[in-house]
Design a protein around this motif. Structure first.
Motif, mmCIF file in Angstrom:
data_model
loop_
_atom_site.group_PDB
_atom_site.id
_atom_site.type_symbol
_atom_site.label_atom_id
_atom_site.label_comp_id
_atom_site.label_asym_id
_atom_site.label_seq_id
_atom_site.Cartn_x
_atom_site.Cartn_y
_atom_site.Cartn_z
ATOM 1 N N GLU A 1 40.655 41.140 59.966
ATOM 2 C CA GLU A 1 41.232 40.609 58.720
ATOM 3 C C GLU A 1 41.762 41.737 57.843
ATOM 4 O OE1 GLU A 1 42.400 37.786 57.638
ATOM 5 O OE2 GLU A 1 41.839 37.313 59.683
ATOM 6 N N ARG A 2 41.025 42.849 57.791
ATOM 7 C CA ARG A 2 41.477 43.965 56.943
ATOM 8 C C ARG A 2 42.733 44.593 57.522
ATOM 9 N NH1 ARG A 2 37.005 48.278 55.444
ATOM 10 N NH2 ARG A 2 37.642 49.161 57.443
ATOM 11 N N LEU A 3 42.823 44.658 58.854
ATOM 12 C CA LEU A 3 44.047 45.178 59.475
ATOM 13 C C LEU A 3 45.230 44.278 59.105
ATOM 14 C CD1 LEU A 3 45.235 47.314 61.498
ATOM 15 C CD2 LEU A 3 44.987 45.545 63.253
ATOM 16 N N VAL B 1 44.285 49.405 51.162
ATOM 17 C CA VAL B 1 44.993 49.499 52.440
ATOM 18 C C VAL B 1 44.435 50.678 53.229
ATOM 19 C CG1 VAL B 1 47.257 49.815 53.516
ATOM 20 C CG2 VAL B 1 47.059 48.561 51.356
ATOM 21 N N LYS B 2 44.224 50.467 54.517
ATOM 22 C CA LYS B 2 43.731 51.588 55.333
ATOM 23 C C LYS B 2 44.928 52.234 56.014
ATOM 24 C CE LYS B 2 39.775 52.629 58.293
ATOM 25 N NZ LYS B 2 39.250 53.734 57.509
ATOM 26 N N SER B 3 45.603 53.092 55.257
ATOM 27 C CA SER B 3 46.800 53.735 55.811
ATOM 28 C C SER B 3 46.659 55.245 55.697
ATOM 29 C CB SER B 3 48.058 53.268 55.085
ATOM 30 O OG SER B 3 48.194 53.958 53.882
ATOM 31 N N ASN C 1 46.877 57.516 52.513
ATOM 32 C CA ASN C 1 45.747 57.627 51.588
ATOM 33 C C ASN C 1 44.890 58.854 51.910
ATOM 34 O OD1 ASN C 1 46.523 55.273 50.394
ATOM 35 N ND2 ASN C 1 44.941 54.007 51.323
ATOM 36 N N TYR C 2 44.694 59.068 53.209
ATOM 37 C CA TYR C 2 43.832 60.175 53.637
ATOM 38 C C TYR C 2 44.550 61.499 53.419
ATOM 39 C CZ TYR C 2 41.100 56.344 55.321
ATOM 40 O OH TYR C 2 40.362 55.193 55.349
ATOM 41 N N ALA C 3 45.875 61.496 53.641
ATOM 42 C CA ALA C 3 46.650 62.716 53.404
ATOM 43 C C ALA C 3 46.561 63.121 51.932
ATOM 44 C CB ALA C 3 48.103 62.486 53.828
ATOM 45 N N GLN D 1 34.647 55.549 42.141
ATOM 46 C CA GLN D 1 35.321 54.637 43.065
ATOM 47 C C GLN D 1 34.731 54.714 44.472
ATOM 48 O OE1 GLN D 1 39.451 55.713 42.416
ATOM 49 N NE2 GLN D 1 39.631 54.243 40.733
ATOM 50 N N GLU D 2 35.016 55.771 45.191
ATOM 51 C CA GLU D 2 34.497 55.938 46.551
ATOM 52 C C GLU D 2 34.719 57.383 46.966
ATOM 53 O OE1 GLU D 2 36.748 53.820 49.570
ATOM 54 O OE2 GLU D 2 38.622 54.182 48.524
ATOM 55 N N THR D 3 34.256 57.733 48.171
ATOM 56 C CA THR D 3 34.543 59.069 48.688
ATOM 57 C C THR D 3 35.759 58.969 49.610
ATOM 58 O OG1 THR D 3 33.105 58.838 50.611
ATOM 59 C CG2 THR D 3 32.100 59.702 48.590
ATOM 60 N N GLY E 1 34.790 48.107 52.049
ATOM 61 C CA GLY E 1 34.122 48.451 53.300
ATOM 62 C C GLY E 1 33.310 47.306 53.877
ATOM 63 N N VAL E 2 33.362 47.203 55.185
ATOM 64 C CA VAL E 2 32.563 46.205 55.891
ATOM 65 C C VAL E 2 31.086 46.627 55.855
ATOM 66 C CG1 VAL E 2 32.220 45.062 58.124
ATOM 67 C CG2 VAL E 2 34.544 45.592 57.329
ATOM 68 N N THR E 3 30.850 47.930 55.927
ATOM 69 C CA THR E 3 29.464 48.419 55.853
ATOM 70 C C THR E 3 28.883 48.152 54.464
ATOM 71 O OG1 THR E 3 30.219 50.186 57.308
ATOM 72 C CG2 THR E 3 27.997 50.388 56.407
ATOM 73 N N ARG E 4 29.686 48.404 53.438
ATOM 74 C CA ARG E 4 29.266 48.102 52.060
ATOM 75 C C ARG E 4 28.807 46.654 51.966
ATOM 76 N NH1 ARG E 4 31.474 45.197 48.178
ATOM 77 N NH2 ARG E 4 31.328 45.786 45.978
ATOM 78 N N GLY F 1 29.713 53.417 55.435
ATOM 79 C CA GLY F 1 30.962 53.300 56.180
ATOM 80 C C GLY F 1 30.665 53.181 57.666
ATOM 81 N N THR F 2 31.636 52.696 58.411
ATOM 82 C CA THR F 2 31.438 52.544 59.851
ATOM 83 C C THR F 2 31.008 53.860 60.484
ATOM 84 O OG1 THR F 2 33.018 50.746 59.997
ATOM 85 C CG2 THR F 2 32.620 51.988 62.015
ATOM 86 N N ALA F 3 31.717 54.937 60.136
ATOM 87 C CA ALA F 3 31.403 56.236 60.713
ATOM 88 C C ALA F 3 30.127 56.807 60.101
ATOM 89 C CB ALA F 3 32.571 57.191 60.511
#
Ligand code: PLP
Length: 333
Positions: A76-78, A178-180, A183-185, A212-214, A239-242, A279-281
């Motif tokens: 769903e998040r994807l 959005v998991k794009s 964002n990480y860059a 907010q988050e890490t 987050g799904v883990t959250r 988080g998942t990781a």
């Protein structure tokens, strides 16, 4: 199942799933050997950032079964990320099938606990058009990589060092959810500086003092009675883990508070409570030290506290098939 768990994300499993669109409609995913993909050098994703991804795990169970964890939520998040990027949205069933088939094709390399098979669905806009800065890609490529992983944070259960960033947000407001890759860059420079200046493992983004988050996980405060985390809004990844940890916390009798948290509250909390990254990781990783305004603020003895341990163990027990799964989160492959 093998016992070795290589460094996180550096080794790929032998099979991946691939699905492409024609006229914006996805064909079913196929399992192929993991290897280079063919992409036109003008592909939209390479120029205009029409790319998003997911990260989830399949866990080897104590009973020898392998279970996907909350694959429906990640699918769903994807789809939500794809929507935000105006990409063709892969149907839920197609994503579910691709995830299942990738795990099934790679069962031989699922590591034993605490390792897992990390799955990385990736969606790219592939229109070959370098003049499409203001137009979305009508065609897309979806692939799902698999990677046998161990601990994301190499310290295991020792507390992480977080540097607080109060000027910059992790990303822009319209992309927080959005998991794009962009964002990480955006977080890279801040994170490297924090590592160099403070030996920090992660940055805790708290623009204007609002936590907010890490860079790669959600942030939780924990004590003997409560679990506190920021309420869902557009500024951070949901987050799904959250969500899983908050649900388990409720099951275990904790009061769950979803609300704004100021960085001053976090600093005060360290005197008596615990903090963790979800988080998942990361699973649920303890925060040992917070670096804020030149001060190093330690949580407890700097290692994983009892409540973080309790919540983490409850989550892992479900993922590994050691405990009942009352919320129907796991799916045997
Ligand atoms: C920025 C960010 N926040 C939070 C999370 C946690 O999300 P989840 O628990 O769904 O893995 C992640 C991990 O994917 C992340 O990259």
């Amino acid at each position: 199942m093998s016992n070795s768990a290589p460094a996180f994300g550096t080794v790929m499993a032998p099979h991946m799933a691939v699905a492409t669109t024609t006229d914006g409609v996805f064909a079913p995913a196929e399992i192929v050997p993991t290897g280079p993909i063919e992409l036109h050098p003008a592909a939209h994703a390479l120029h205009y950032g029409s790319a998003c991804f997911e990260g989830l795990k399949a866990h080897g169970g104590v009973d020898g079964k392998v279970r996907l964890f909350r694959a429906d939520r990640h699918a769903e998040r994807l789809r939500a990320s794809a929507n935000r990027l105006l990409l063709p949205v892969p149907p839920t069933d197609l994503v579910a099938q691709a995830l299942h088939d990738v795990v099934a094709a790679n069962l031989d390399v699922v590591p034993d606990a605490p390792g897992a098979l990390y799955l990385r669905p990736v969606l790219l806009g592939i229109d070959p058009n370098i003049g499409a800065a203001a137009a979305p890609s009508t065609e897309a490529l979806l692939y799902v990589l698999a990677s046998p992983v161990g601990d994301y944070f190499r310290g295991g259960n020792t507390g992480l060092t977080l540097a607080v960033e109060t000027e910059l947000p992790r990303t822009t407001p319209q992309f927080g959810q959005v998991k794009s890759g962009a964002n990480y860059a955006m977080a890279l420079g801040v994170t490297r500086r924090a590592r160099e200046e403070h030996g920090a493992d992660q940055v805790l983004f708290a623009p204007g003092g609002d936590v907010q988050e890490t860079g790669a996980a959600n942030f939780l405060l924990v004590d003997d009675r409560r679990v506190v985390t920021k309420a869902l809004d557009g500024s951070f990844l949901h987050g799904v883990t959250r969500d899983s940890v908050l649900t388990l916390a409720g099951d275990l009798g904790y009061t769950v508070e979803e609300r704004d948290i100021s960085i001053d509250e976090v600093a005060d909390w360290a005197a008596t409570g615990e903090a963790a990254l979800a988080g998942t990781a990361a699973v649920l990783a303890p925060v040992g030290v917070l670096v804020h305004r030149g001060r190093r603020i330690q949580f407890g003895d700097g290692a994983m506290g009892p409540n973080t341990t309790r919540l983490r163990d409850a989550l892992l027990a479900i993922q590994r098939g050691q405990a009942a799964d009352p919320h129907g989160w796991t799916q045997p492959v």
